[in-house]
Design an enzyme around this catalytic site. Structure first.
Site, PDB file in Angstrom:
ATOM      1  CD  GLU A 179      -2.930  -1.092   2.332  1.00  0.00           C
ATOM      2  OE1 GLU A 179      -2.830  -0.382   3.091  1.00  0.00           O
ATOM      3  OE2 GLU A 179      -3.971  -2.135   2.279  1.00  0.00           O
ATOM      4  CD  GLU A 390      -3.535  -5.498   3.987  1.00  0.00           C
ATOM      5  OE1 GLU A 390      -4.307  -4.713   4.408  1.00  0.00           O
ATOM      6  OE2 GLU A 390      -2.172  -5.457   3.893  1.00  0.00           O
TER       7      GLU A 390
END
Ligand code: IFM
Length: 483
Positions: A179, A390
Site C-alpha cells: 500500500e 488483504e
C-alpha cells in the site's frame, strides 16, 4: 503462486462456490502490528516507533512496543495457523530489525528471527509470502529525508537484496511494498500515519521514490532469487463509484482514480504517469523528481499484483454554494470522507456517505466492490495475475463468559467477499489467492489496539489467543476449498 486453472474449474453448485484446485488460502499480518520486541535483537526505531510515541498520534497513546508479542510467540502463532489449515501466511519483515538504521551491514539476529519463522512455516506446510515494506521505515532514513529523498529508493533495494540473499532459498513469493498510497499520502500529506508530515509535494515525490525503490528491488530480487520466484507489489486499489453520470461527478471520479490508482498502476504496467494526474497536480509539483530511465525501472515486469480491498467509495463533485445552503450543509462542502483525507484536488471532489452496514472502522460493507475492482484491473492492466492480499473487517469483538469469541458479522463479510471474488474468477479474472486481514487482532496504526481485525482474538494484556468463530468458519472454507 501457480496458475489456479481458472473459470472452468471455479464451479458454482447450488449455494456452494467451489474454488480452483490450486487456489491459495492465507491470512496476513505486518511486522510493526504484531511483533513487539521493539528494542530487542538489535532492532532500531522505525518511523512508527517515533510516531506512536509522539503524544496525540494514536488512540490512547498506543504503541507497537509490545504489540501482540509475536516475536517471542511465533511458534505458537504458526501452530494456530496450522490448526486453521492455512495454505499460506503473508507477513512483513521489519527493515530496522534486519538492517538497523537502514544502511550498512545486516543484523544477523534479525535475519535469524525471520529464518526461524520461515522454517517453522514450511515445517507446518504453510507457504511463506514475504512483504519487504509494510510502513516501518528506519528512523535514520526519515531523518535523512525519508521517502522524499531519492536515496531511500536505493537503500530499499539494498535491503531487499539482503533479505533475498538469506531467505530466497525458501521463500517463493515476494512483495516489495504494501500500500504505497497509504505510506506516501497518509504519511507525508494528511499526516495521520508516520512520519506525520503535511507536505503534499513530498507525498507525490515519496510515491515516485517508492515506485523507484520497488523497481530497483525487483531488479535485485531477480538477480538473487531462483527464476521460479514470484515478485509482486500490493496496492490498495480503490473502487470509486459516482453519485451520478453528470460530467462533474465523472470528473471527481477521474481525479481520485488518478491520484490513488493510476498513479501506481500506470507507471507499473504502462511505464508512464497519467497525463491528467500531472495536469491536476501541476500547482503542487513540476514532477521534476522523475529522472530519465526511472519509468523503465519501475515498469520491470512482475509476476503478480496484490490487491488490498476493504470497502468501495462513493464520490461526487462538490456541492454548489446554493445546494449546500439548501441541504443545510454547514460543513466544508466536501461531504464525508470515508478513507481519503488528502486528495490533492479537494476542491473538486466530495465523498458521499453510503447507506448500509458499517464496520468498526466506519467503512461500508459492500462486497460488489471487490468483484468490480478485480474486473477493472483485469480489463485495464491484465494479463498480470492477481491475488487478494488483504480483505477483512474490524468489529468490536469480545470474549463471552465461556471464553469464546463469536463474530457472525465478520463471517458474513468474508462470505460475501469470497462470493464476489468467485464472480470475478467466473468472469475469467486470474485471481490466485485470498489473504484474510488479519490473522489476529493487532496494532491498527493510528487506532492503536481499539480496532480488531483478527480471526484470532488477542487479549492484549495477557496476550492470550482464542480462535474466533470466523476463524473456525474460514478453516472449514479452506478445508472444503469452497464457500
Ligand atoms: O491494518 C491495515 C494494514 O496494515 C494495511 N491495510 C489496511 C489494514 C486495515 O486498516
Amino acid at each position: 503462486m501457480t496458475e489456479a486453472t481458472l473459470a472452468t474449474e471455479g464451479k458454482v453448485s447450488g449455494n456452494t462456490w467451489v474454488f480452483p484446485p490450486a487456489f491459495v488460502w492465507g491470512a496476513g499480518t505486518a511486522a510493526y502490528q504484531i511483533e513487539g520486541a521493539a528494542a530487542e535483537g538489535g532492532r532500531t526505531p522505525s518511523i512508527w516507533d517515533t510516531f506512536s510515541h509522539t503524544p496525540g498520534k494514536t488512540s490512547n497513546g498506543d504503541t507497537g512496543d509490545m504489540a501482540v508479542g509475536h516475536y517471542h510467540r511465533f511458534r505458537d502463532d504458526v501452530a494456530l495457523m496450522k490448526q486453521l489449515g492455512l495454505g499460506a501466511y503473508r507477513f512483513s519483515t521489519s527493515w530496522p530489525r534486519i538492517q538497523p538504521g537502514g544502511r550498512g551491514p545486516a543484523n544477523i539476529e534479525g535475519l535469524d528471527f525471520y529464518s526461524r519463522l520461515v522454517d517453522e512455516l514450511l515445517a507446518g506446510g504453510i507457504e511463506p509470502v514475504l512483504t519487504l515494506y509494510h510502513w516501518d521505515l528506519p528512523q535514520e532514513l526519515e531523518d535523512a529525508g525519508g521517502w522524499g529523498s531519492r536515496d531511500t529508493a536505493f537503500r530499499f533495494a539494498e535491503y531487499a537484496a539482503i533479505v533475498a540473499d538469506r531467505l530466497g532459498d525458501r521463500v517463493k513469493t515476494w512483495t516489495t511494498l504494501n500500500e504505497p498510497w497509504c505510506a506516501a499520502f497518509l504519511g507525508y500529506a494528511s499526516g495521520i500515519h508516520a512520519p506525520g508530515r503535511h507536505e503534499p509535494e513530498t507525498a507525490l515525490r515519496a510515491a515516485h521514490h517508492m515506485l523507484l525503490g520497488h523497481g530497483l528491488a525487483v531488479g535485485e530480487l531477480r538477480s538473487v532469487l531462483p527464476s521460479s520466484a514470484q515478485v509482486s507489489i500490493a496496492l490498495n486499489v480503490a473502487q470509486f463509484r459516482t453519485e451520478s453520470d453528470s460530467a462533474e461527478d465523472q470528473d471527481a471520479y477521474r481525479r481520485l482514480d488518478a491520484l490513488q490508482n493510476r498513479i501506481f498502476l500506470d507507471p507499473l504496467f504502462h511505464g508512464s504517469y497519467p497525463a491528467d494526474l500531472k495536469a491536476d497536480t501541476a500547482e503542487v509539483t513540476s514532477w521534476d523528481f522523475v529522472e530519465p530511465g526511472d519509468l523503465e525501472i519501475i515498469s520491470r515486469p512482475i509476476d503478480l499484483l496484490g490487491v488490498n480491498f476493504y470497502s468501495p467509495m462513493l464520490v461526487a463533485a462538490p456541492l454548489s454554494e446554493q445546494d449546500r445552503a439548501e441541504a443545510g450543509d454547514g460543513g466544508d462542502g466536501h461531504g464525508n470522507s470515508d478513507h481519503s483525507p488528502w486528495v490533492g484536488s479537494s476542491d473538486q471532489v466530495r465523498f458521499v456517505r453510503q447507506a448500509g452496514e458499517r464496520t468498526a472502522m466506519d467503512w461500508v460493507v459492500d462486497a460488489t466492490g471487490l468483484r468490480d475492482v478485480l474486473l477493472r484491473l483485469h480489463r485495464d492492466y491484465g494479463p498480470v495475475p492477481l491475488a487478494v492480499t488483504e480483505n477483512g473487517a474490524a468489529f468490536d469483538d469480545e470474549l463471552d463468559a465461556d471464553g469464546n469469541a463469536h463474530d457472525p458479522r465478520r463471517i458474513s463479510y468474508m462470505r460475501g467477499h469470497l462470493v464476489a471474488l468467485h464472480e470475478a474468477l467466473s468472469a475469467g479474472v486470474d485471481v490466485r489467492g485470498y489473504f484474510l486481514w488479519s490473522l489476529m487482532d493487532n496494532f491498527e496504526w493510528s487506532f492503536g489496539y481499539s480496532r480488531r481485525f483478527g480471526i484470532i482474538h488477542v487479549d492484549f494484556a495477557s496476550q492470550q489467543r482464542v480462535v474466533k468463530s470466523s476463524g473456525r468458519w474460514y478453516s472449514d472454507v479452506i478445508g472444503a476449498n469452497a464457500v
